[in-house]
Design a protein around this motif. Structure first.
Motif, PDB file in Angstrom:
ATOM      1  N   GLU A 247     -11.911   4.248   1.267  1.00 16.50           N
ATOM      2  CA  GLU A 247     -10.373   4.155   1.278  1.00 16.50           C
ATOM      3  C   GLU A 247      -9.534   3.607   3.233  1.00 16.50           C
ATOM      4  OE1 GLU A 247     -10.682   9.097   0.058  1.00 16.50           O
ATOM      5  OE2 GLU A 247     -11.173   8.815   2.496  1.00 16.50           O
ATOM      6  N   LEU A 248     -10.670   2.818   3.845  1.00 15.52           N
ATOM      7  CA  LEU A 248     -10.263   2.625   5.204  1.00 15.52           C
ATOM      8  C   LEU A 248     -10.172   0.561   5.190  1.00 15.52           C
ATOM      9  CD1 LEU A 248      -9.922   1.880   8.618  1.00 15.52           C
ATOM     10  CD2 LEU A 248     -12.390   1.337   8.730  1.00 15.52           C
ATOM     11  N   PHE A 249     -11.084   0.232   4.072  1.00 12.36           N
ATOM     12  CA  PHE A 249     -10.846  -0.756   3.087  1.00 12.36           C
ATOM     13  C   PHE A 249     -10.148  -1.098   2.464  1.00 12.36           C
ATOM     14  CE2 PHE A 249     -11.311  -4.131   0.540  1.00 12.36           C
ATOM     15  CZ  PHE A 249     -11.623  -5.819   1.508  1.00 12.36           C
ATOM     16  N   SER A 250      -9.034  -0.089   2.001  1.00 12.25           N
ATOM     17  CA  SER A 250      -8.189  -0.111   0.938  1.00 12.25           C
ATOM     18  C   SER A 250      -7.069  -0.288   1.736  1.00 12.25           C
ATOM     19  CB  SER A 250      -8.048   1.229  -0.293  1.00 12.25           C
ATOM     20  OG  SER A 250      -9.086   0.618  -1.266  1.00 12.25           O
ATOM     21  N   ALA A 251      -6.850   0.382   3.179  1.00 13.23           N
ATOM     22  CA  ALA A 251      -4.963   1.088   3.365  1.00 13.23           C
ATOM     23  C   ALA A 251      -5.531  -0.738   4.294  1.00 13.23           C
ATOM     24  CB  ALA A 251      -5.568   2.230   4.728  1.00 13.23           C
ATOM     25  N   LEU A 252      -6.561  -0.917   5.255  1.00 11.12           N
ATOM     26  CA  LEU A 252      -6.446  -1.707   5.751  1.00 11.12           C
ATOM     27  C   LEU A 252      -5.720  -3.624   4.965  1.00 11.12           C
ATOM     28  CD1 LEU A 252      -9.687  -1.589   8.545  1.00 11.12           C
ATOM     29  CD2 LEU A 252      -7.033  -1.838   8.478  1.00 11.12           C
ATOM     30  N   PHE A 253      -6.159  -3.226   4.185  1.00 15.95           N
ATOM     31  CA  PHE A 253      -5.966  -4.397   2.695  1.00 15.95           C
ATOM     32  C   PHE A 253      -4.432  -4.287   2.320  1.00 15.95           C
ATOM     33  CE2 PHE A 253      -5.997  -6.788  -1.991  1.00 15.95           C
ATOM     34  CZ  PHE A 253      -6.485  -7.811  -1.075  1.00 15.95           C
TER      35      PHE A 253
ATOM     36  N   ALA B 236      -0.109   0.620   3.954  1.00 18.04           N
ATOM     37  CA  ALA B 236      -1.846   0.965   3.991  1.00 18.04           C
ATOM     38  C   ALA B 236      -1.865   2.474   3.190  1.00 18.04           C
ATOM     39  CB  ALA B 236      -1.613   0.835   5.792  1.00 18.04           C
ATOM     40  N   ILE B 237      -0.725   3.076   3.627  1.00 21.05           N
ATOM     41  CA  ILE B 237      -1.011   4.749   3.167  1.00 21.05           C
ATOM     42  C   ILE B 237      -1.378   4.940   2.303  1.00 21.05           C
ATOM     43  CG2 ILE B 237       0.009   6.922   3.492  1.00 21.05           C
ATOM     44  CD1 ILE B 237       1.634   6.016   5.632  1.00 21.05           C
ATOM     45  N   LEU B 238      -0.488   3.833   1.172  1.00 19.24           N
ATOM     46  CA  LEU B 238      -0.339   3.775  -0.252  1.00 19.24           C
ATOM     47  C   LEU B 238      -2.162   3.298   0.140  1.00 19.24           C
ATOM     48  CD1 LEU B 238       0.362   3.619  -3.213  1.00 19.24           C
ATOM     49  CD2 LEU B 238       1.258   1.665  -3.195  1.00 19.24           C
ATOM     50  N   GLY B 239      -2.180   2.317   0.430  1.00 17.43           N
ATOM     51  CA  GLY B 239      -3.642   1.842  -0.076  1.00 17.43           C
ATOM     52  C   GLY B 239      -4.754   2.961   0.249  1.00 17.43           C
ATOM     53  N   SER B 240      -4.640   3.927   0.583  1.00 20.91           N
ATOM     54  CA  SER B 240      -6.056   4.837   1.775  1.00 20.91           C
ATOM     55  C   SER B 240      -5.585   5.945   0.465  1.00 20.91           C
ATOM     56  CB  SER B 240      -5.362   5.814   3.283  1.00 20.91           C
ATOM     57  OG  SER B 240      -4.097   6.240   2.488  1.00 20.91           O
ATOM     58  N   ILE B 241      -4.378   5.942   0.098  1.00 27.09           N
ATOM     59  CA  ILE B 241      -4.705   6.834  -1.128  1.00 27.09           C
ATOM     60  C   ILE B 241      -5.474   5.981  -2.501  1.00 27.09           C
ATOM     61  CG2 ILE B 241      -2.695   8.437  -3.069  1.00 27.09           C
ATOM     62  CD1 ILE B 241      -0.816   8.438  -0.291  1.00 27.09           C
ATOM     63  N   VAL B 242      -4.341   5.428  -3.032  1.00 25.93           N
ATOM     64  CA  VAL B 242      -5.491   4.401  -3.734  1.00 25.93           C
ATOM     65  C   VAL B 242      -6.925   4.572  -3.729  1.00 25.93           C
ATOM     66  CG1 VAL B 242      -5.480   2.406  -4.858  1.00 25.93           C
ATOM     67  CG2 VAL B 242      -3.382   3.287  -4.388  1.00 25.93           C
ATOM     68  N   GLY B 243      -6.683   4.039  -2.164  1.00 26.90           N
ATOM     69  CA  GLY B 243      -8.521   3.846  -2.011  1.00 26.90           C
ATOM     70  C   GLY B 243      -9.612   5.316  -2.430  1.00 26.90           C
ATOM     71  N   SER B 244      -9.106   6.085  -2.112  1.00 27.47           N
ATOM     72  CA  SER B 244      -8.898   7.702  -2.681  1.00 27.47           C
ATOM     73  C   SER B 244      -9.943   7.629  -3.831  1.00 27.47           C
ATOM     74  CB  SER B 244      -8.920   8.927  -2.294  1.00 27.47           C
ATOM     75  OG  SER B 244      -9.173  10.102  -2.140  1.00 27.47           O
ATOM     76  N   PHE B 245      -8.655   7.183  -4.884  1.00 25.61           N
ATOM     77  CA  PHE B 245      -9.154   7.249  -6.032  1.00 25.61           C
ATOM     78  C   PHE B 245     -10.243   6.256  -6.673  1.00 25.61           C
ATOM     79  CE2 PHE B 245      -8.179   6.332 -10.841  1.00 25.61           C
ATOM     80  CZ  PHE B 245      -8.488   6.628 -11.268  1.00 25.61           C
ATOM     81  N   LEU B 246     -10.062   5.197  -6.087  1.00 24.08           N
ATOM     82  CA  LEU B 246     -11.360   3.650  -6.550  1.00 24.08           C
ATOM     83  C   LEU B 246     -12.390   4.592  -5.960  1.00 24.08           C
ATOM     84  CD1 LEU B 246      -9.550   0.741  -5.247  1.00 24.08           C
ATOM     85  CD2 LEU B 246      -9.563   1.958  -7.369  1.00 24.08           C
ATOM     86  N   GLY B 247     -12.420   5.410  -5.180  1.00 26.85           N
ATOM     87  CA  GLY B 247     -13.935   5.740  -4.532  1.00 26.85           C
ATOM     88  C   GLY B 247     -14.361   6.985  -5.663  1.00 26.85           C
ATOM     89  N   VAL B 248     -13.548   7.729  -6.415  1.00 27.52           N
ATOM     90  CA  VAL B 248     -13.979   8.733  -7.677  1.00 27.52           C
ATOM     91  C   VAL B 248     -14.593   7.638  -8.282  1.00 27.52           C
ATOM     92  CG1 VAL B 248     -12.798   9.995  -9.078  1.00 27.52           C
ATOM     93  CG2 VAL B 248     -12.329  10.809  -6.859  1.00 27.52           C
TER      94      VAL B 248
END
Length: 265
Positions: free
Chosen positions: A97-103, A20-32
């Motif tokens: 970021e939230l969706f990526s962390a949960l996913f 989930a922590i990794l997902g939030s980081i990935v989600g931050s980049f995907l937002g960019v």
């Protein structure tokens, strides 16, 4: 892969939490990616790329400090506003970021095979920004759909649970099915009902899921699209524009996940 499988078996709670922590980081980049790629594709004057300039407020140009770039936490601490000019930070930044962390966390907990889990994460990492871009701009950039297609073919070149031939035929059949539907609709009505990006996205999903999955994939996309249309129509009856990409992406995730459980069981 064996290391990750062992980690999940011996640390059943910690592995999903780390995912989930990794997902939030990935989600931050995907937002960019979702924010910057449309400008790059449309070649707007002074448009940025994925790396430069550094993250900043688009209104006051304030460059974000390291602590302002922490996924999820920074948005909450700043209460959704720029520290310098107090302009509202779009909620979609926090939600991706939230969706990526949960996913990442949920799939790490329930997916039976680690290799399938990493493949699913890669698929989602492409589909999430594609969904956001198509929803906002009615655009499915080639710089995302084409690598997604090649990634699907390469996946099945090494993972032989789905023959590479089926993946290749899936890409061809996926493109042709929507291409034929496009021209049938255009010749009948004189209007365009789909975009070429939709053809390429379905071709990519065909490469990931195989030609056998295309009828189910298209059915799920169509049904979810109908539900989405009537929901949005009731919320906003003026200037309603429907993008098909988000529903194709949803269907692709659903079908790919269902296939992984079918392969295991």
């Amino acid at each position: 892969m064996n290391t990750f499988a062992l980690m999940r078996d011996t640390w059943p709670v910690g592995f999903p939490a780390m995912s989930a922590i990794l997902g939030s980081i990935v989600g931050s980049f995907l937002g960019v990616v979702a924010e910057r790629v449309p400008g790059m594709v449309m070649e707007e004057e002074g448009s940025s790329n994925l790396l430069f300039p550094a993250s900043h407020c688009p209104v006051c140009q304030h460059t974000l400090a390291a602590w302002e770039n922490i996924p999820l936490v920074s948005w909450l601490v700043l209460r959704g506003r720029c520290r310098s000019c107090h302009t509202a930070i779009p909620l979609r930044i926090f939600l991706i970021e939230l969706f990526s962390a949960l996913f990442f966390g949920i799939t790490a907990w329930c997916m039976p095979d680690v290799q399938a889990l990493f493949s699913l994460w890669l698929l989602a990492a492409f589909l999430l920004p594609l969904t956001m871009i198509d929803w906002r701009y009615q655009l499915l950039p080639d710089c995302l759909t084409q690598p997604l297609l090649w990634a699907g073919l390469l996946l099945h070149a090494f993972d032989h649970r789905l023959p590479l031939r089926d993946a290749l035929f899936g890409a061809v059949a996926g493109y042709l099915s929507l291409w034929l539907l496009y021209w049938a609709f255009r010749l009948t009505t004189g209007r365009e009902g789909l975009g070429y990006g939709d053809f390429k996205l379905l071709a990519a999903l065909g490469a990931w899921c195989g030609w056998q999955s295309l009828p189910v994939l298209e059915l799920v996309a169509a049904l979810s699209g109908i539900v989405g249309y009537f929901t949005l129509f009731n919320l906003n009856k003026n200037n309603l524009t429907i993008s098909f990409g988000p529903y194709l992406s949803f269907a692709g995730i659903v079908v790919f996940i269902s296939q992984q459980f079918a392969f295991i069981f």
